[in-house]
Design an enzyme around this catalytic site. Sequence first.
Site, PDB file in Angstrom:
ATOM      1  N   ASP A 111      12.617  -0.942  19.272  1.00 51.63           N
ATOM      2  CA  ASP A 111      11.427  -0.687  20.083  1.00 51.63           C
ATOM      3  C   ASP A 111      10.244  -1.438  19.484  1.00 51.63           C
ATOM      4  O   ASP A 111       9.896  -1.223  18.320  1.00 51.63           O
ATOM      5  CB  ASP A 111      11.097   0.815  20.114  1.00 51.63           C
ATOM      6  CG  ASP A 111       9.845   1.087  20.942  1.00 51.63           C
ATOM      7  OD1 ASP A 111       9.962   1.083  22.182  1.00 51.63           O
ATOM      8  OD2 ASP A 111       8.759   1.268  20.364  1.00 51.63           O
ATOM      9  N   TYR A 140       1.761  -4.595  18.687  1.00 53.24           N
ATOM     10  CA  TYR A 140       2.147  -4.339  17.291  1.00 53.24           C
ATOM     11  C   TYR A 140       2.067  -5.619  16.447  1.00 53.24           C
ATOM     12  O   TYR A 140       2.158  -5.557  15.223  1.00 53.24           O
ATOM     13  CB  TYR A 140       3.571  -3.762  17.192  1.00 53.24           C
ATOM     14  CG  TYR A 140       3.807  -2.458  17.926  1.00 53.24           C
ATOM     15  CD1 TYR A 140       2.750  -1.682  18.388  1.00 53.24           C
ATOM     16  CD2 TYR A 140       5.103  -2.009  18.153  1.00 53.24           C
ATOM     17  CE1 TYR A 140       2.986  -0.498  19.081  1.00 53.24           C
ATOM     18  CE2 TYR A 140       5.345  -0.820  18.834  1.00 53.24           C
ATOM     19  CZ  TYR A 140       4.281  -0.071  19.302  1.00 53.24           C
ATOM     20  OH  TYR A 140       4.529   1.094  19.977  1.00 53.24           O
ATOM     21  N   LYS A 193       6.465  -3.926  25.260  1.00 54.28           N
ATOM     22  CA  LYS A 193       5.468  -3.276  26.126  1.00 54.28           C
ATOM     23  C   LYS A 193       4.300  -4.185  26.469  1.00 54.28           C
ATOM     24  O   LYS A 193       3.853  -4.981  25.642  1.00 54.28           O
ATOM     25  CB  LYS A 193       4.927  -2.006  25.427  1.00 54.28           C
ATOM     26  CG  LYS A 193       6.028  -1.122  24.856  1.00 54.28           C
ATOM     27  CD  LYS A 193       5.517   0.167  24.233  1.00 54.28           C
ATOM     28  CE  LYS A 193       6.611   0.832  23.419  1.00 54.28           C
ATOM     29  NZ  LYS A 193       6.680   0.379  22.025  1.00 54.28           N
ATOM     30  N   HIS A 245       2.390  -0.103  28.528  1.00 53.41           N
ATOM     31  CA  HIS A 245       2.158   0.642  27.288  1.00 53.41           C
ATOM     32  C   HIS A 245       1.294   1.882  27.516  1.00 53.41           C
ATOM     33  O   HIS A 245       1.574   2.958  26.970  1.00 53.41           O
ATOM     34  CB  HIS A 245       1.511  -0.289  26.257  1.00 53.41           C
ATOM     35  CG  HIS A 245       1.761   0.093  24.843  1.00 53.41           C
ATOM     36  ND1 HIS A 245       1.939  -0.833  23.843  1.00 53.41           N
ATOM     37  CD2 HIS A 245       1.854   1.306  24.237  1.00 53.41           C
ATOM     38  CE1 HIS A 245       2.141  -0.195  22.693  1.00 53.41           C
ATOM     39  NE2 HIS A 245       2.087   1.095  22.901  1.00 53.41           N
TER      40      HIS A 245
HETATM   41  N1  LIG Z   1       4.434   3.952  23.284  1.00 53.37           N
HETATM   42  C1  LIG Z   1       3.507   4.265  22.424  1.00 53.37           C
HETATM   43  O1  LIG Z   1       2.321   4.380  22.757  1.00 53.37           O
HETATM   44  C2  LIG Z   1       3.886   4.475  20.992  1.00 53.37           C
HETATM   45  C3  LIG Z   1       2.998   5.119  20.130  1.00 53.37           C
HETATM   46  C4  LIG Z   1       3.401   5.345  18.811  1.00 53.37           C
HETATM   47  C5  LIG Z   1       4.639   4.938  18.384  1.00 53.37           C
HETATM   48  N2  LIG Z   1       5.495   4.279  19.244  1.00 53.37           N
HETATM   49  C6  LIG Z   1       6.846   3.816  18.802  1.00 53.37           C
HETATM   50  O2  LIG Z   1       7.478   4.877  18.125  1.00 53.37           O
HETATM   51  C7  LIG Z   1       7.812   4.469  16.800  1.00 53.37           C
HETATM   52  C8  LIG Z   1       7.801   5.637  15.826  1.00 53.37           C
HETATM   53  O3  LIG Z   1       6.557   6.270  15.789  1.00 53.37           O
HETATM   54  P1  LIG Z   1       5.599   6.187  14.508  1.00 53.37           P
HETATM   55  O4  LIG Z   1       5.756   4.858  13.871  1.00 53.37           O
HETATM   56  O5  LIG Z   1       4.257   6.592  14.981  1.00 53.37           O
HETATM   57  O6  LIG Z   1       6.061   7.362  13.547  1.00 53.37           O
HETATM   58  P2  LIG Z   1       7.412   8.016  12.979  1.00 53.37           P
HETATM   59  O7  LIG Z   1       8.590   7.158  13.271  1.00 53.37           O
HETATM   60  O8  LIG Z   1       7.441   9.431  13.445  1.00 53.37           O
HETATM   61  O9  LIG Z   1       7.126   8.059  11.417  1.00 53.37           O
HETATM   62  C9  LIG Z   1       7.122   6.902  10.648  1.00 53.37           C
HETATM   63  C10 LIG Z   1       6.828   7.281   9.199  1.00 53.37           C
HETATM   64  O10 LIG Z   1       7.887   8.114   8.702  1.00 53.37           O
HETATM   65  C11 LIG Z   1       8.391   7.568   7.497  1.00 53.37           C
HETATM   66  N3  LIG Z   1       9.840   7.852   7.494  1.00 53.37           N
HETATM   67  C12 LIG Z   1      10.753   7.370   8.372  1.00 53.37           C
HETATM   68  N4  LIG Z   1      11.973   7.901   8.132  1.00 53.37           N
HETATM   69  C13 LIG Z   1      11.835   8.725   7.063  1.00 53.37           C
HETATM   70  C14 LIG Z   1      12.749   9.543   6.348  1.00 53.37           C
HETATM   71  N5  LIG Z   1      14.028   9.623   6.708  1.00 53.37           N
HETATM   72  N6  LIG Z   1      12.265  10.262   5.306  1.00 53.37           N
HETATM   73  C15 LIG Z   1      10.958  10.186   4.959  1.00 53.37           C
HETATM   74  N7  LIG Z   1      10.053   9.425   5.605  1.00 53.37           N
HETATM   75  C16 LIG Z   1      10.482   8.700   6.657  1.00 53.37           C
HETATM   76  C17 LIG Z   1       8.070   6.100   7.531  1.00 53.37           C
HETATM   77  O11 LIG Z   1       7.943   5.584   6.224  1.00 53.37           O
HETATM   78  P3  LIG Z   1       8.460   4.144   5.720  1.00 53.37           P
HETATM   79  O12 LIG Z   1       8.272   3.150   6.818  1.00 53.37           O
HETATM   80  O13 LIG Z   1       7.584   3.869   4.542  1.00 53.37           O
HETATM   81  O14 LIG Z   1       9.900   4.314   5.334  1.00 53.37           O
HETATM   82  C18 LIG Z   1       6.736   6.106   8.263  1.00 53.37           C
HETATM   83  O15 LIG Z   1       5.677   6.387   7.383  1.00 53.37           O
HETATM   84  C19 LIG Z   1       6.778   3.385  16.503  1.00 53.37           C
HETATM   85  O16 LIG Z   1       7.137   2.595  15.396  1.00 53.37           O
HETATM   86  C20 LIG Z   1       6.767   2.653  17.821  1.00 53.37           C
HETATM   87  O17 LIG Z   1       7.904   1.814  17.925  1.00 53.37           O
HETATM   88  C21 LIG Z   1       5.131   4.066  20.536  1.00 53.37           C
END
Ligand SMILES: NC(=O)c1ccc[n+]([C@@H]2O[C@H](COP(=O)([O-])OP(=O)(O)OC[C@H]3O[C@@H](n4cnc5c(N)ncnc54)[C@H](OP(=O)(O)O)[C@@H]3O)[C@@H](O)[C@H]2O)c1
Length: 324
Positions: A68, A73, A96, A129
């Site tokens: 994704d 980004y 997106k 998006h």
């Molecule tokens: N459509 C939208 O508007 C939108 C908005 C937000 C996000 N997104 C998508 O959703 C994805 C995920 O959301 P997000 O990036 O906000 O947050 P997330 O995936 O909920 O959390 C990411 C964080 O969790 C840590 N992490 C991941 N796996 C872990 C584990 N097993 N144990 C401990 N820590 C862990 C990562 O650290 P490290 O990287 O340091 O390992 C990072 O700091 C985004 O990357 C993006 O692709 C879309």
Amino acid sequence: MVYKLLFVLFIVHNTNAASQIPKLKLNDGNEMPVIALGTWLGNSTKSTPDEVEQAVRWALDAGYNHIDTAWIYKVEDQVGKGLKGVPREKVFVTTKLWNSFHARDAVIPALRESLHNLQLDYVDLYLIHWPVGQFANFTYDQTDYLETWRGMIEAKKLGLTKSIGLSNFNEKMIERILENGLEKPAALQVEINLNLQQPELLAYCKSQNIVVMGYTPFGSLFYSKAKPDSPPPRVDDPALVTIAEKYKKTVPQITLRYLVELGVVPLPKSLTKSRIQQNIDIFDFQLTDDDKTILKSFDKGYRTIPQYKWLDHPYYPFEKKLNN
Ligand SMILES: NC(=O)c1ccc[n+]([C@@H]2O[C@H](COP(=O)([O-])OP(=O)(O)OC[C@H]3O[C@@H](n4cnc5c(N)ncnc54)[C@H](OP(=O)(O)O)[C@@H]3O)[C@@H](O)[C@H]2O)c1
Ligand SMILES: *[C@@H]1O[C@H](CO)[C@@H](O)[C@H](O)[C@H]1NC(C)=O
Ligand SMILES: *[C@@H]1O[C@H](CO)[C@@H](O)[C@H](O)[C@H]1NC(C)=O
């Protein structure tokens, strides 16, 4: 004896994560793997030139077949490099359309730019998006998202994307697209995590056969990321730890498994090899109803990404009340 050994080796060899990742059928006939690597590095983070490329490689090695990303980004180029050498049909790529390309005739050029960044001929899924349009100078573009959606339909007709969908749209907005007789979105990407489970929206999408992708799947689980006022649970929550220990899994794995069992496609982001591997190792166990009752109890309707800065845009999609 020898046969038995060969049989066991055969099973082990073929039981890599990729062969175990189920797919969901989309309403347009395509199929989406039920988990993806997220690639958003966070608001102001400046990416090093190859950290996402490396993460994508680790993910592919670990068995991920869905990435994704998004134009905003600023890592599509790294995703493209990370995907080099993978047969195109083996991987599902989502990207997106950013808010600054909401004019109907801006959609196809924006997608072509993303494809150029990704070094791909097509993406599997292209999402609007946000319903909120903005010009490059940050003033609001009030283009009707129906117009943007017409541009998305045209992009799909050209084969630049296999499927089209929405992100951060609410139920009324989706209904309005359908009432206007336009093609049904194949997917909706919204925030879904333990604090924000959105059961009504999930039920609506299920009734419309729209697949829900869950972003920020860990919500406020990690102390390093959680705002001080965000509701529990944290990663050391005793009830979650008890469930995790029962399956010899981690609390993040339990969270992701729960989302998959809700029918949601979680998009865990990580740049850490061991976590990337851990996050996809969730297809060899199943939660009980009691587990799920506990997991459901954390739903407080708490939004991690409310984007209040767009509160006064006519297409602001979320409830206009402040958290807490
Ligand atoms: N459509 C939208 O508007 C939108 C908005 C937000 C996000 N997104 C998508 O959703 C994805 C995920 O959301 P997000 O990036 O906000 O947050 P997330 O995936 O909920 O959390 C990411 C964080 O969790 C840590 N992490 C991941 N796996 C872990 C584990 N097993 N144990 C401990 N820590 C862990 C990562 O650290 P490290 O990287 O340091 O390992 C990072 O700091 C985004 O990357 C993006 O692709 C879309
Ligand atoms: C990034 O975060 C800062 C402060 O945390 C905020 O003022 C700014 O609006 C955010 N920018 C974006 C693009 O989200
Ligand atoms: C911002 O950009 C839009 C589109 O180019 C333009 O119509 C508008 O006048 C600009 N606004 C400001 C304050 O510069």
